[in-house]
Motif scaffolding. Structure first.
Motif, mmCIF file in Angstrom:
data_model
loop_
_atom_site.group_PDB
_atom_site.id
_atom_site.type_symbol
_atom_site.label_atom_id
_atom_site.label_comp_id
_atom_site.label_asym_id
_atom_site.label_seq_id
_atom_site.Cartn_x
_atom_site.Cartn_y
_atom_site.Cartn_z
ATOM 1 N N UNK A 199 23.303 70.008 82.724
ATOM 2 C CA UNK A 199 22.818 68.632 82.696
ATOM 3 C C UNK A 199 23.659 67.766 81.753
ATOM 4 N N UNK A 200 24.045 68.323 80.611
ATOM 5 C CA UNK A 200 24.858 67.564 79.650
ATOM 6 C C UNK A 200 26.216 67.207 80.245
ATOM 7 N N UNK A 201 26.864 68.176 80.859
ATOM 8 C CA UNK A 201 28.185 67.946 81.434
ATOM 9 C C UNK A 201 28.112 66.997 82.629
ATOM 10 N N UNK A 202 27.110 67.203 83.478
ATOM 11 C CA UNK A 202 26.985 66.359 84.668
ATOM 12 C C UNK A 202 26.707 64.901 84.289
ATOM 13 N N UNK A 203 25.771 64.690 83.386
ATOM 14 C CA UNK A 203 25.451 63.328 82.970
ATOM 15 C C UNK A 203 26.626 62.666 82.257
ATOM 16 N N UNK A 204 27.357 63.452 81.460
ATOM 17 C CA UNK A 204 28.512 62.906 80.768
ATOM 18 C C UNK A 204 29.602 62.474 81.730
ATOM 19 N N UNK A 205 29.855 63.292 82.755
ATOM 20 C CA UNK A 205 30.881 62.962 83.741
ATOM 21 C C UNK A 205 30.491 61.724 84.545
ATOM 22 N N UNK A 206 29.222 61.620 84.914
ATOM 23 C CA UNK A 206 28.756 60.462 85.686
ATOM 24 C C UNK A 206 28.805 59.193 84.832
ATOM 25 N N UNK A 207 28.456 59.304 83.566
ATOM 26 C CA UNK A 207 28.516 58.150 82.658
ATOM 27 C C UNK A 207 29.948 57.616 82.587
ATOM 28 N N UNK A 208 30.907 58.525 82.401
ATOM 29 C CA UNK A 208 32.308 58.122 82.331
ATOM 30 C C UNK A 208 32.766 57.522 83.656
ATOM 31 N N UNK A 209 32.299 58.088 84.770
ATOM 32 C CA UNK A 209 32.691 57.591 86.088
ATOM 33 C C UNK A 209 32.190 56.168 86.314
ATOM 34 N N UNK A 210 30.984 55.874 85.874
ATOM 35 C CA UNK A 210 30.438 54.520 86.033
ATOM 36 C C UNK A 210 31.279 53.505 85.267
#
Length: 221
Positions: A199-210
């Motif tokens: 969850x930490x990695x997925x949310x971090x990657x999506x945050x950066x992508x946005x």
């Protein structure tokens, strides 16, 4: 504090050349095939008709060039996602910086290691970007769509283990008009040898992508 050597795979990533090679991001196939020659069509056309007819080879492009990738993520986000990293990031050399650009941030703080890549690819049309996007999805398994991000977005997280050291990596691929945004975010804990939670990695990657998609608005038109 004891010094823990980086795993071979992570040590290799510290070379920008290897990072660029590992990315393996090739542009999709060329433009759509040219229309068939109109050998059977009437040859007599008025100059007005010829001038008024739109060229079938002209394609409107939303983005003409990639934005500066190291300015795509806010300093606050860099500090949160990659503690200890220089917020300016490091741009990786590209053979065509107008169409393909990548920035990397990485740091080892204590025993915690984090790595973030943000890449842009600008293609000749929305259709070409869509073909490339779909082709990349075929190369991956698991994961799923990310609603509300660009025209289409996909996220996947994978866990790898080398010499008993776990690394968890998230990848987010986004198509926005004729541009692709690729975010890679991974991490390891060299004390516990465990990887951060999915969850930490997925949310971090999506945050950066946005943030990276929003930065496309700063690209040359």
């Amino acid at each position: 504090m004891r010094s823990f050597p980086l795993p071979i795979a992570l040590t290799a990533r510290l070379s920008p050349v290897v990072v660029l090679a590992a990315a393996g991001w090739a542009l999709s196939s060329g433009p759509l095939a040219a229309p068939q020659a109109a050998e059977n069509k009437p040859t007599e056309k008025t100059r007005t008709e010829s001038a008024a007819a739109p060229s079938e080879t002209q394609v409107a492009k939303t983005y003409a060039a990639a934005p500066a990738p190291c300015g795509s993520i806010t300093e606050k986000s860099v500090k949160s996602l990659v503690p200890g990293a220089k917020t300016a990031g490091k741009e990786i050399p590209s053979t065509d910086s107008a169409l393909r650009r990548t920035c990397s941030w990485n740091a080892l703080k204590g025993y915690e290691y984090r790595w973030l890549d943000v890449s842009y690819e600008v293609l000749e049309s929305d259709e070409a970007a869509e073909r490339s996007y779909q082709g990349r999805l075929e190369e991956r398994s698991g994961g799923g769509a990310v609603p509300g991000l660009g025209d289409a977005a996909y996220s996947v997280v994978n866990l790898t283990t080398e010499d008993k050291q776990q690394t968890r990596e998230g990848v987010v691929l986004v198509r926005a008009s004729n541009a692709l945004v690729i975010v890679t975010y991974n991490g390891s804990d060299f004390e516990s040898k465990k990887a951060p939670a999915t969850d930490e990695i997925n949310k971090g990657a999506i945050k950066a992508a946005k943030e990276a998609v929003a930065a496309l608005g700063n690209a040359p038109k």
